[in-house]
Write an enzyme that holds these catalytic residues in place. Structure first.
Site, PDB file in Angstrom:
ATOM      1  N   PRO A   1      16.996  -2.846   2.834  1.00  0.00           N
ATOM      2  CA  PRO A   1      16.951  -4.292   3.094  1.00  0.00           C
ATOM      3  C   PRO A   1      15.678  -4.922   2.545  1.00  0.00           C
ATOM      4  O   PRO A   1      14.614  -4.323   2.623  1.00  0.00           O
ATOM      5  CB  PRO A   1      16.969  -4.391   4.624  1.00  0.00           C
ATOM      6  CG  PRO A   1      17.483  -3.089   5.096  1.00  0.00           C
ATOM      7  CD  PRO A   1      17.116  -2.067   4.061  1.00  0.00           C
TER       8      PRO A   1
ATOM      9  N   GLY B   1      12.431  -6.784   2.462  1.00  0.00           N
ATOM     10  CA  GLY B   1      11.438  -7.009   3.504  1.00  0.00           C
ATOM     11  C   GLY B   1      11.312  -5.850   4.467  1.00  0.00           C
ATOM     12  O   GLY B   1      10.522  -5.892   5.403  1.00  0.00           O
ATOM     13  N   CYS B   2      12.083  -4.797   4.233  1.00  0.00           N
ATOM     14  CA  CYS B   2      12.026  -3.621   5.096  1.00  0.00           C
ATOM     15  C   CYS B   2      10.900  -2.732   4.581  1.00  0.00           C
ATOM     16  O   CYS B   2      10.850  -2.405   3.410  1.00  0.00           O
ATOM     17  CB  CYS B   2      13.356  -2.889   5.036  1.00  0.00           C
ATOM     18  SG  CYS B   2      13.430  -1.434   6.064  1.00  0.00           S
ATOM     19  N   ILE B   3       9.967  -2.380   5.435  1.00  0.00           N
ATOM     20  CA  ILE B   3       8.791  -1.641   4.961  1.00  0.00           C
ATOM     21  C   ILE B   3       8.985  -0.137   5.149  1.00  0.00           C
ATOM     22  O   ILE B   3       9.489   0.298   6.166  1.00  0.00           O
ATOM     23  CB  ILE B   3       7.519  -2.123   5.673  1.00  0.00           C
ATOM     24  CG1 ILE B   3       7.319  -3.603   5.378  1.00  0.00           C
ATOM     25  CG2 ILE B   3       6.306  -1.350   5.200  1.00  0.00           C
ATOM     26  CD1 ILE B   3       6.953  -4.425   6.576  1.00  0.00           C
TER      27      ILE B   3
END
Lengths: 121, 111, 98
Positions: free
Chosen positions: B107, B109-111
């Protein structure tokens, strides 16, 4: 992060010809995670990003226009389009793939002035 | 580029094991990726996987976990639309793990 | 001469400049320049005007990508990638405007 700031993303480039439109959208999606007050403004060629009926198979490029319809689920509901930019391009609100608020140039300028942070793409 | 082999066919993945071409995805590939994540797939897992694929098909992105949780709740009810339920199914994060099994990119913005 | 334009006519001057100096020949609109081939914009009148002296073509996959394939101005010739190659091959020289 406690204080909520007003962020505006100003989109002025057509999609696909340059990377700005897609990059802006990605930054918007990331910003959504920080619970800020986010607005998107579409001016000049940026209004073309929201045109209905984009079909990118022939240019072998990802069609990211459906992602604008996901913004609602990210609680990004403030989309503003400049009236004069639409008119110059022969477009109307009915040509756009999401619900927007159409503002004239004066209202748009005023709204920009009210932001804490403006990011221009 | 790394590859995985399922039923004699090779599939390209990125360094973290996400499928490169989501059009190549099928249930056997999903099951294989699930085993590499130590997941035992149940109907509840498949429900999330299928939901993610439909979401991607419609919006062309993998949803952030918060967005996924809300959307699952809307479709399947509040008992499923919460992060505890989703983390029980996908202990290393519904975003990362479920997207990987669903053949989607990580996704945004998924870190 | 074949002139290839790839910038939006509404935010860049390359189509304008090209039209200013061009008396004859062919123009191919690609990438963001295809917006010039769509009906309804303030440029449409100008496009009709120049079609008398130059032949205008548009790369259809680019127009389709931008959701405007159904608004092609009558008189502008749609081409595919093969047509793009044919145009280049048939022209003595060509210029890609930056």
């Amino acid at each position: 992060m406690s204080e909520i700031k007003k962020f505006m993303f100003v989109n002025r480039k057509a999609p696909y010809g340059t990377i700005y439109a897609l990059e802006s959208l990605e930054v918007v999606l990331i910003t959504a995670a920080f619970d800020q007050d986010v607005s998107l403004a579409f001016l000049d060629d940026g209004v073309y990003q929201l045109k209905k009926g984009q079909q990118t198979k022939g240019i072998d490029t990802k069609n990211f226009s459906p992602t604008f319809r996901a913004l609602d689920g990210y609680d990004i509901e403030k989309l503003y389009v400049e009236k004069e930019s639409l008119a110059l391009r022969g477009l109307s609100e009915a040509d756009l793939l999401v619900d927007v608020t159409v503002l004239d140039r004066k209202e748009m300028g005023k709204l920009m002035g009210q932001q804490d942070v403006v990011l221009s793409f | 580029m790394p590859q995985i082999e399922v039923n004699g066919k090779n599939y390209e993945t990125d360094e973290e094991g996400y499928l490169i071409n989501l059009a190549e995805w099928n249930m056997d590939v999903a099951k294989y990726i699930a085993t590499t994540e130590n997941l035992t797939m149940t109907d509840n897992h498949w429900e999330v996987i299928n939901f993610l694929r439909e979401y991607y098909d419609e919006y062309q992105i993998a949803p952030a976990v918060r967005v996924l949780t809300k959307a699952i709740g809307k479709k399947f009810g509040a008992e499923k639309g919460n992060s505890q339920y989703l983390y029980e199914l996908f202990p290393y994060g519904p975003g990362k793990q479920a997207c990987k099994v669903a053949g989607l990119p990580k996704p945004t913005g998924c870190i | 001469m074949l002139h290839i334009i790839n910038k939006s006519p509404l935010s860049n001057g390359s189509l304008d400049s090209c039209l200013r100096v061009t008396e004859s020949g062919e123009i191919l609109l690609i990438e963001d320049a295809v917006y010039a081939a769509a009906k309804g914009s303030f440029l449409e009148g100008k496009m009709h005007e120049v079609m008398g002296k130059v032949k205008i073509h548009v790369l259809m996959p680019d127009l389709e990508a931008r959701g405007l394939a159904d608004r092609l101005i009558a008189g502008i010739t749609p081409v595919d990638y093969g047509g793009f190659v044919d145009l280049v091959a048939a022209s003595k020289n060509c210029q890609s405007w930056l």
